[in-house]
Structures are given as C-alpha cells and as structure tokens.
Scaffold this motif. Structure first.
Motif: not given
Length: 725
Positions: A123-135
């Motif tokens: 999921m992180a590979s497919r939606y990297p923008d959401l991971v970046k938003r978390m951080v």
C-alpha cells in the motif's frame, strides 16, 4: 627471419539481432515486467494468507507474556515496555488506503492528535503521497511487512525480504527508515507463543522494536461507533496502545468513532501522542540519503509506472472487447444479409457479362507455380486472353510459359521493376475493357473468371473482389491461414460489401474496369499494398467495389513462420501506408467520401488497431490464471473463444467449407494471434521510425491446383478453352 603467412580467412562477423525483432521483444519484456510488478505490489504474487493457530507458550519468557505491548529484543535483550498513564497511542494497521486514510488524518489533525501508522509495503508503494503526509503532519510510521504474511510460517530470508522491501517503499515515499514493527495478525503480548516468539527475537536482531497492542477496538468487525469507542477506551486512566485500522474495507465507523473518541478522552486528560514520545525515546524515524533514497524513489516510480501501464492495458482490453464484439456482430448480421441477397432466386447484377476479359499474371521467379497458374486459366468457361508479365525473373519463368505454346497466352518481359509496374505493363498490352488480375502462384477454377466479371453488369461497379482460398491447408500453419482467409477475409468482405466500403481487392483474384483504372492512373507503387491502395483510390473516384463469393481462387500460402512473417509484415505495413495516403478521404464529401467516413475508420479500427490490441485478451488470460480470479478468467476467455468459434463456423458454412479445420482454432487463437501481433507491432515501429520496407519474395512449391484445371498431360490440347481472337 621468416614471417608468419597472413591468413586469408576473415574473422566471423557477429550477427546482431535486427532492430525489427529487438524492439518488439524489448517491448514485450517491459510489458511482462510491468504486469509482474503490478501483481507483486498488489499482493497477487508471493502472497501467503495462512494464519498460524495458537501454539504452546513454554519457550516464551514470563516477563514478555506478562509485560507491556512494546517488546525490545535488540542486542539480545528480552524486555517490554508499557505506555504511561493518561497517554494513548493510536495505531492504524494495513494502510494507507486512498479513501479512508485521508479521512483518518483529517480527524487527527482537527483534534491535534498524533498516532502510529503501521503500513504495508504494497500500500505504501501504491500511495506514497499518503505516507509522506503522515510524516509531514508529525505521525510515526512503522512496518507491517510488505505482503502481510504470517511471519511464523516464513523463512528468515523471506522475513528479511519483507522488511527490506517495506523500508524501500518508505524511503521512496517519505525519505525515511523506521525502527518500529508490528507483525501481521498480532494481538496482545500474552498471545506470544512458541511460533511467534522466535520471529520476534529475530526481528529484534535486525534492529526493530516490536509493537503489539493492549487495547483492541475491533473496528474491523464494524460493531458500531459506540462499541468501537467502548472497546478503545482504557480503564482507570491507564495508558494504552489502541489498535485500529485505516484500510482493509469500509472504515466509516472508525472515522466516525475517532471524531467522538478524541475529544471525549482529551476532556478526561488523555494525550494522543506518538509511541516514542509516550515512552520518552528517540524518534523512530531516520532520514535516508544517497543510494538508499535513490532506490526508494526508483521503486515508487516503477510501481507508479506499472499501475499506469496496467490501467492503460485495461482500457485497451475494454476497447478491444468493444471492437471484437462489434466486428463479430456486424459480420454475422451483414454477411448473412449479403449471402441472402446474392443467393436469392432471380438475383443479378444486370445483363449477363459475356465480353472477353484480359487476365494479367505478374510473375517474378514463379518457375514452380506458373505452369499450374496458366493451365488453370486454360479451363476458363469465359473467353479470356492471358498476359504473363515476367518481371525480370532469373529462374526461367517466361521460358516455361513460352514453351507451353498455348493459344491466347502472351508473355511480356520487362526488367525487374516491381508488381505495380508489371501490372501497368500488362494493362498497356491488354486488348479487353475488363481486366482480371491474379498472382503468379494462384490457380483459378473454370468458373472463376465468369463469376468474377458478372458484377460489371452494373455500370456503377468499378472493381470486384474474388474469393481467395488457401490451397495448401493440410499443414498446421496452412490450416490457420485457411481459417483466417475464410473468416477474417471473406466474411469481412461480405460485411464491407454491404457497407459499400470494400477496403481491398485481393491481389490473388480481382477484376477491374479498364476505364476505372485509367481514371485513377493505374496501379501505384506508393505503397507495398498496391491492391489496397488501388481499391481506396477507386472508392474516392466514386466507383462501387463489390465481392463475388463464387469467384474462387486457390493460392499457395506461406508454409513456414519466416515466410508468413515476411508476407504479413508487408501486408500490415502496406495497409498503414495506404491508410495514410488516403487519409484526406475522411473529409471528402459526396459519394466518394463514403469510404472516408465509414470504410477508412473501419479499416483503421479492425485491421490495424484491433489486431494490435487483440493479444491483451491472452495477456490477461495468463495474468488471471497466475494471479486470479482464475475461474472467472477462464470462463471469460472461453466465452470469447466460443463467440469466435461461432463466427468461424458460420463463415465456413457460408463458404461451404468442411468444419474439420476448425479443430485448430483454439491453438490458432493462442499462437497465431501472437505472431500477427508482433508482425503488426513491427510494422508500427517501421512506420514510426520512417523505415522503408522492400518487397520480399516468398518461396513456392507449385503444389496448389484448382478443381477442374487442365492436367499437365493435356498441355498440347489447349483448345478446350475459348481464347480471345
């Protein structure tokens, strides 16, 4: 001092793979790589959904079973920690999800709360923008493996791979590494057993802190907002690690519960903080740089590309589905209407055509075939003159015809100039107003010429397409081409005849009015498909082009893959050239513009675009067989095959052909279609790169004979036919 004699032998030249083979091969490999990557990232490859049942706990230290939810086994330690009172660490598993994770983040932001998101690598590979938003918004991120397997079933190498790939996804998405880890399917610390404890120790040896939970909201059960809040609320002001989910299904209850849960417990003095903040420990995040960051970015880019490519392929599959079913529907409907029209009692094109005909036979190195070709014409039931145009043959083709000494047969010799020039030379030497053109490797039935010219009873008809058939259909490749000729060519011609936009008069059997040819300037060498080119030119000049089903000609089809490749490569490339040459017909008005409005788009869609996209059916068949859903995939593919079989059987019935050759239809759809795809792709590449394809002579055997042809031993008795005076 003697010198070594110089060798006359040259070093062998290394053979390079031609670009026309290399580019399609590279494209195919890239396409397969994209699909494999897509299956890998979507947990369709290497996915393991087994869950280990509870095991004994005698090998697990008591202090772990009775300890807190944070377990540290780094450096050989076996310690656990708990969250202090009035501190809650919200944890969210299985994300990020494009629908629910943003809503969870919005609620947390609104209430000034932080949490820990245990993300899977897929999921992180497919939606990297959401991971970046978390951080970026101050949350912590932990690993939840890449493919979400139960690690107690996995080897150490698989565990390492799950961790490494998950970290690579994090590096590409947010430029960080993390030291937090949560095993899939974990629960409380007291649920640790002899199967999961060795995994936890190994995870610690790799530098990770294992985080389970001690308060489970059970939101995945969707028990209702009130129940989620009740289960997530710790007793007596104790600190807790609360398990929730931001992915894996409908999380609307989780979002609604958070919006009430956060202010409710904040009013009771609780802080919602990150795990390291709650424990007073250093940040779990470490920035990455250099090669590790580049690898992560490359990974995210590749995953994004694979998803985009797959999306394009899905659109292409939808397009080919529409085209295939539209074509099949039109063929079945219009070909049936065509057969009923021309076969009804009393049908005629006009007054019977009995005037003599000039038959032009262009020949280049047809020594093995030319005698059969000429002898088949000697049996004609219609008065004809035969003109064999020898286009610079080096195998004695012209001499063979001359030695037959048949009445009404003339040989015209010229230096090699190509088929269009040979036909124009024959046209200049012809005595008749009706012209029949055939190939030097083709044989006619006695009635072929008569049936071919009858449509000229209608003065609007400028050209007639005959019924070309494969004569050497006993081999597998021949049988495949036989199916293609009967179904793909002749059934198509019935359809195009009804639509009045016939795209091609086959070079093997076609007839023309001399006046129509002279008005368009004769045969052109602008393209490699002179038959398609001249047909389109006739349409643009306002002539009707029709199909005569009873005008049968038997041609020798290529008997090897290499020869088939060469022939179809020329056909495909020539068709593209003809479409481009006559592209302005799309905007022409009046009767001459009908072909541009209907015929040219049909040719582009059904003869160029559809064959190029057709292999997607097989690509997704293989994809579905490997990655699922297997049963639905097989049923869908068999459905398409069944429709093709129905169309093929109908075409064979209309042409009165034996159905036995359809046994090879499934294999043809799997193998033959891929060959035609690569040929068409190669033609596209040649066209886009500005290449110029040359005529390629095919090797012939001369084994094809037509029913009713004069046997060789009757060569001297050629007066059974009616020559032109």
């Amino acid at each position: 001092m003697s010198s070594r004699p110089r060798s006359n032998r040259r070093a062998p030249r290394r053979r390079r793979l031609p670009m026309r083979y290399l580019l399609p091969s590279l494209l195919l490999v890239a396409l397969l790589a994209m699909l494999m990557l897509r299956g890998y990232v979507h947990s369709e490859i290497l996915a393991d959904h087994r869950i280990q049942p509870p095991a004994a706990t005698d090998h697990v230290p008591e202090k772990i079973l009775e300890g807190g939810p944070v377990i540290d086994t780094r450096g050989g330690r076996e310690t656990s920690m708990s969250v202090p009172e009035h501190r809650l660490v919200l944890t969210f598993d299985d994300g990020p999800d494009p629908e629910w994770t943003p809503k969870v983040l919005d609620v947390l932001k609104e209430h000034h709360a932080h949490g820990v998101f245990f993300v899977t690598g897929t999921m992180a590979s497919r939606y990297p923008d959401l991971v970046k938003r978390m951080v970026d918004e101050g949350h912590e991120v932990g690993l939840h493996t890449f493919n979400h397997p139960d690690l107690s079933y996995q080897s150490k190498s698989r565990i390492d791979w799950e961790l490494t790939q998950n970290q690579t996804a994090l590096a590409g998405a947010a430029g960080i590494r993390t030291s937090l880890f949560r095993p899939p399917y974990s629960s409380f610390a007291d649920a640790m057993d002899n199967k999961s404890w060795p995994v936890t120790k190994y995870i610690g040896s790799r530098g990770y802190i294992t985080v389970v939970n001690n308060t489970d909201s059970e939101d995945w059960k969707r028990p209702g907002v009130d129940e989620i809040i009740r289960r997530a609320t710790p007793k007596g002001g104790k600190g807790a690690i609360v398990l929730m989910h931001d992915s894996g299904g409908d999380r609307s209850q989780t979002v609604a519960a958070l919006d009430r849960f956060l202010p409710q417990l904040q009013s009771q003095g609780y802080d919602f903080v990150n795990l390291t903040e709650a424990l007073g420990a250093p940040s779990a995040h470490t920035p990455v740089h250099g090669l590790e960051l580049a690898k992560g970015k490359a990974w995210i880019y590749a995953v994004d590309a694979s998803d985009n490519v797959t999306d394009v392929l899905v659109v292409g599959l939808a397009v080919i589905g529409v085209l295939v079913f539209t074509r099949f529907g039109l063929m079945l409907l219009l070909s049936g209407a065509h057969a009923r029209r021309v076969r009804r009692r009393g049908f005629s094109w006009g007054p019977p055509v009995t005037e003599p005909v000039s038959v032009l036979v262009p020949a280049f190195n047809e020594a093995k075939c030319i005698e059969n070709t000429v002898r088949s014409l000697m049996s004609s039931e219609h008065p004809i003159e035969i003109i064999v145009i020898d286009d610079g043959s080096t195998d004695g083709t012209a001499r063979i015809v001359e030695n037959l000494r048949l009445p009404g047969v003339r040989v015209v010799r010229q230096h090699n100039a190509g088929k269009p020039a040979a036909l124009n030379r024959g046209l200049a030497n012809a005595r008749c107003d009706l012209i029949v053109m055939m190939d030097g490797d083709t044989v006619f039935e006695p009635s072929t010429v008569r049936e071919l010219v009858q449509p000229f009873g209608d003065r609007r008809v400028g050209a007639v397409a005959g019924n070309a058939k494969v004569g050497n259909k006993d081999s597998l490749i021949g049988a495949w081409q036989h199916i293609e000729y009967v179904m793909g060519f002749n059934l198509d011609r019935r359809m195009y005849d009804m639509l009045r936009c016939m795209p091609t008069i086959p070079g093997a059997v076609g007839a023309f009015r001399r006046s129509a040819l002279e008005r368009i300037g004769g045969m052109s060498d602008d393209t490699l498909a002179e038959d398609t080119d001249v047909t389109m030119a006739l349409h643009r000049d306002g002539w009707r082009v029709v199909y005569a089903e009873k005008a049968r000609a038997w041609t020798e089809a290529p008997e090897s893959v290499q020869q088939l490749w060469s022939q179809r490569y020329r056909w495909s490339y020539g068709t593209m050239q003809a479409i481009w040459k006559h592209r302005r017909s799309v905007i022409e008005s009046g009767p001459s513009g009908r072909f541009g409005r209907i015929g040219l788009p049909f040719v582009a869609l059904f003869m160029v675009l559809a064959p190029l996209l057709a292999p997607l059916i097989d690509v997704f068949l293989l994809y579905g067989l490997v990655f699922g859903p297997t049963e639905k995939t097989i049923v869908a593919w068999l459905g398409v095959l069944a429709i093709q079989a129905v169309c093929a059987a109908y075409a064979f019935r209309l042409d009165r052909e034996r159905m036995t050759h359809l046994i090879s239809l499934p294999l043809q759809q799997v193998l033959y279609r891929q060959l035609m795809y690569v040929v068409l792709l190669q033609s596209w590449i040649t066209a886009l790169t500005g290449g110029r394809l040359r005529w390629q002579k095919l090797r012939r055997t001369g084994a094809v004979e037509a029913p009713g042809a004069i046997p060789r031993q009757r060569a001297s008795r050629g007066n059974d036919r009616r020559p032109v005076a």
